[in-house]
Design a protein around this motif. Structure first.
Motif, PDB file in Angstrom:
ATOM      1  N   TYR A   1      14.151 -24.558  91.220  1.00 48.00           N
ATOM      2  CA  TYR A   1      13.496 -23.700  92.213  1.00 48.00           C
ATOM      3  C   TYR A   1      12.096 -24.223  92.531  1.00 48.00           C
ATOM      4  CZ  TYR A   1      11.545 -19.515  94.403  1.00 48.00           C
ATOM      5  OH  TYR A   1      10.936 -18.638  95.268  1.00 48.00           O
ATOM      6  N   LEU A   2      11.352 -24.643  91.509  1.00 51.49           N
ATOM      7  CA  LEU A   2      10.017 -25.196  91.735  1.00 51.49           C
ATOM      8  C   LEU A   2      10.083 -26.468  92.574  1.00 51.49           C
ATOM      9  CD1 LEU A   2       8.409 -24.683  88.209  1.00 51.49           C
ATOM     10  CD2 LEU A   2       7.924 -23.415  90.292  1.00 51.49           C
ATOM     11  N   GLU A   3      11.104 -27.284  92.330  1.00 49.58           N
ATOM     12  CA  GLU A   3      11.254 -28.517  93.114  1.00 49.58           C
ATOM     13  C   GLU A   3      11.578 -28.192  94.569  1.00 49.58           C
ATOM     14  OE1 GLU A   3      11.074 -32.608  93.674  1.00 49.58           O
ATOM     15  OE2 GLU A   3      10.481 -31.378  91.948  1.00 49.58           O
TER      16      GLU A   3
ATOM     17  N   VAL B   1      17.201 -33.821  94.358  1.00 49.60           N
ATOM     18  CA  VAL B   1      16.608 -32.947  93.346  1.00 49.60           C
ATOM     19  C   VAL B   1      16.952 -33.459  91.948  1.00 49.60           C
ATOM     20  CG1 VAL B   1      16.603 -30.613  92.374  1.00 49.60           C
ATOM     21  CG2 VAL B   1      16.639 -30.925  94.852  1.00 49.60           C
ATOM     22  N   GLY B   2      18.213 -33.868  91.770  1.00 51.41           N
ATOM     23  CA  GLY B   2      18.621 -34.396  90.475  1.00 51.41           C
ATOM     24  C   GLY B   2      17.837 -35.626  90.077  1.00 51.41           C
ATOM     25  N   GLU B   3      17.604 -36.512  91.045  1.00 55.47           N
ATOM     26  CA  GLU B   3      16.851 -37.733  90.759  1.00 55.47           C
ATOM     27  C   GLU B   3      15.397 -37.406  90.423  1.00 55.47           C
ATOM     28  OE1 GLU B   3      15.654 -41.994  92.887  1.00 55.47           O
ATOM     29  OE2 GLU B   3      16.975 -40.569  93.911  1.00 55.47           O
ATOM     30  N   ALA B   4      14.803 -36.480  91.172  1.00 51.29           N
ATOM     31  CA  ALA B   4      13.401 -36.126  90.947  1.00 51.29           C
ATOM     32  C   ALA B   4      13.187 -35.476  89.583  1.00 51.29           C
ATOM     33  CB  ALA B   4      12.922 -35.192  92.055  1.00 51.29           C
ATOM     34  N   LEU B   5      14.162 -34.702  89.127  1.00 50.26           N
ATOM     35  CA  LEU B   5      14.022 -33.957  87.881  1.00 50.26           C
ATOM     36  C   LEU B   5      14.737 -34.604  86.702  1.00 50.26           C
ATOM     37  CD1 LEU B   5      14.537 -30.309  89.237  1.00 50.26           C
ATOM     38  CD2 LEU B   5      12.382 -31.475  88.761  1.00 50.26           C
TER      39      LEU B   5
ATOM     40  N   LEU C   1      17.105 -16.791  96.794  1.00 58.39           N
ATOM     41  CA  LEU C   1      15.900 -17.588  96.589  1.00 58.39           C
ATOM     42  C   LEU C   1      15.974 -18.948  97.258  1.00 58.39           C
ATOM     43  CD1 LEU C   1      15.214 -16.804  92.827  1.00 58.39           C
ATOM     44  CD2 LEU C   1      14.261 -15.694  94.841  1.00 58.39           C
ATOM     45  N   ALA C   2      17.115 -19.303  97.820  1.00 57.92           N
ATOM     46  CA  ALA C   2      17.284 -20.591  98.505  1.00 57.92           C
ATOM     47  C   ALA C   2      18.313 -20.438  99.614  1.00 57.92           C
ATOM     48  CB  ALA C   2      17.712 -21.677  97.514  1.00 57.92           C
ATOM     49  N   ASN C   3      18.229 -21.344 100.592  1.00 58.04           N
ATOM     50  CA  ASN C   3      19.165 -21.361 101.710  1.00 58.04           C
ATOM     51  C   ASN C   3      19.660 -22.782 101.948  1.00 58.04           C
ATOM     52  OD1 ASN C   3      19.051 -18.599 102.463  1.00 58.04           O
ATOM     53  ND2 ASN C   3      17.057 -18.953 103.422  1.00 58.04           N
TER      54      ASN C   3
ATOM     55  N   PRO D   1       8.377 -17.649  97.906  1.00 57.75           N
ATOM     56  CA  PRO D   1       8.422 -16.811  96.700  1.00 57.75           C
ATOM     57  C   PRO D   1       7.983 -15.376  96.923  1.00 57.75           C
ATOM     58  CG  PRO D   1       6.662 -18.454  96.570  1.00 57.75           C
ATOM     59  CD  PRO D   1       7.512 -18.819  97.738  1.00 57.75           C
ATOM     60  N   ASP D   2       7.027 -15.141  97.858  1.00 66.53           N
ATOM     61  CA  ASP D   2       6.609 -13.767  98.086  1.00 66.53           C
ATOM     62  C   ASP D   2       7.717 -12.941  98.713  1.00 66.53           C
ATOM     63  OD1 ASP D   2       6.431 -15.289 100.390  1.00 66.53           O
ATOM     64  OD2 ASP D   2       4.813 -14.098 101.243  1.00 66.53           O
TER      65      ASP D   2
END
Length: 317
Positions: free
Chosen positions: A15-17, A29-33, A52-54, A66-67
């Motif tokens: 979620y942070l990514e 995302v997998g590569e970054a994390l 929380l995501a689309n 996030p808000d």
């Protein structure tokens, strides 16, 4: 600390990514994390389900601000907890006013002997799990170690005020050594013990100081379901306790053995690259773990994190 909302570590870092990027693919995302695609896919799928995501029409994923996303989720959890707590008050009122309830769903226990007998029988007969709220004052001096069942798992939440009892630290330490999961909450709505999600034992009055006016043994399916839901809501928001080499420590259960080893290496002055080599992982993963630990500890620098680790007893002397 999104684990308070039931997030796993992987779901939180994904979620942070997503928040850091406008639009991104799951492999990116997998590569970054440094996470496998399957893990990222599972995390993103849950984030989407939670609002929380689309995903857009090109297959790219983006975080909901996030808000909006987290704010809505927190509001829903708070509303659900208030609703369940309200039903607990209604249950107590039904008993106190003598309103009719289905036969056998609620039984009153009015003597210390009845209460001690039922408590022992319930826990010794547990087949799957025992859930409990502990808050002062203690009405019965019952040794729960003698009534535990090796077949069951145990999750206990203590109200913070319970730690003022001089017996509490040793009691909690015994439970942690026995494999129990223990958490602490600022305040609990009532004492309560739930066995196998089938039977609940709770006092007639949330703040009663003796056996009188009695305890309720609840078996009704809908009532038990509501009380289990109350426990789970409180459990999610409570702070884990962990047994260290010297004491019971609050709020550090998210630190696993790898985190402790990592901090030990860093405190010895090793650079991130050397730490990564010792742990058999990448330098990026080491840095990601450090950022997560800083966030969990509420610190802004590695020096502050080191101080926190030493103060909390995470790093053995």
């Amino acid at each position: 600390m999104l684990d308070r909302l039931g997030f796993s570590d992987e779901e939180e870092v994904v979620y942070l990514e997503l928040l850091r990027r406008r639009r991104v693919t799951i492999p990116d995302v997998g590569e970054a994390l440094d996470l496998p695609v399957t893990a990222v896919t599972a995390a993103v799928t849950r984030l989407v389900a939670l609002g929380l995501a689309n995903r857009d029409n090109t297959g790219l994923y983006m975080a909901v601000p996030p808000d909006v996303g987290l704010g809505t989720l927190i509001a829903e959890r708070q509303a659900a907890l208030q609703q369940v707590q309200g039903r607990l008050a209604e249950l107590v009122e039904v008993y106190r006013t003598g309103a009719a309830s289905p036969a056998g769903e609620i039984e009153a226990l009015t003597t210390p002997e009845q209460l001690a007998t039922w408590l022992g029988n319930l826990e010794r007969g547990a087949r799957r799990e025992v859930l409990a709220f502990f808050r002062p004052p203690y009405v019965l001096d019952v040794n729960l170690d003698d009534s535990t069942n090796a077949l069951a798992t145990y999750r206990y939440v203590y109200e913070r005020a319970a730690l003022d009892d001089p017996r509490a630290p040793a009691e909690i330490a015994r439970f942690l050594k026995g494999g129990y999961e223990i958490r602490i909450a600022a305040e609990l709505p009532s004492k309560m013990i739930i066995v196998d999600r089938e039977v609940v034992l709770l006092p007639v009055l949330p703040d009663q100081t003796s056996v009188e006016p009695g305890f309720l043994l609840v078996r009704g399916q809908s009532l038990v379901h509501l009380l289990v839901e109350l426990f789970e809501r409180v459990w999610q928001a409570a702070t884990p306790l962990r047994l260290t080499a010297t004491s019971v420590t609050e709020g550090v259960a998210a630190w696993d053995d790898t985190d402790v080893t990592l901090m030990t290496y860093l405190l010895s002055g090793m650079p991130d690259k050397t730490v990564a080599s010792r742990l058999g992982t990448s330098e990026r993963t080491v840095q990601r773990r450090i950022r997560r630990l800083m966030k969990l500890a509420g610190t802004d620098s590695r020096m502050q994190l080191a101080w926190y680790a030493a103060r909390s007893g995470m790093i053995p002397p």
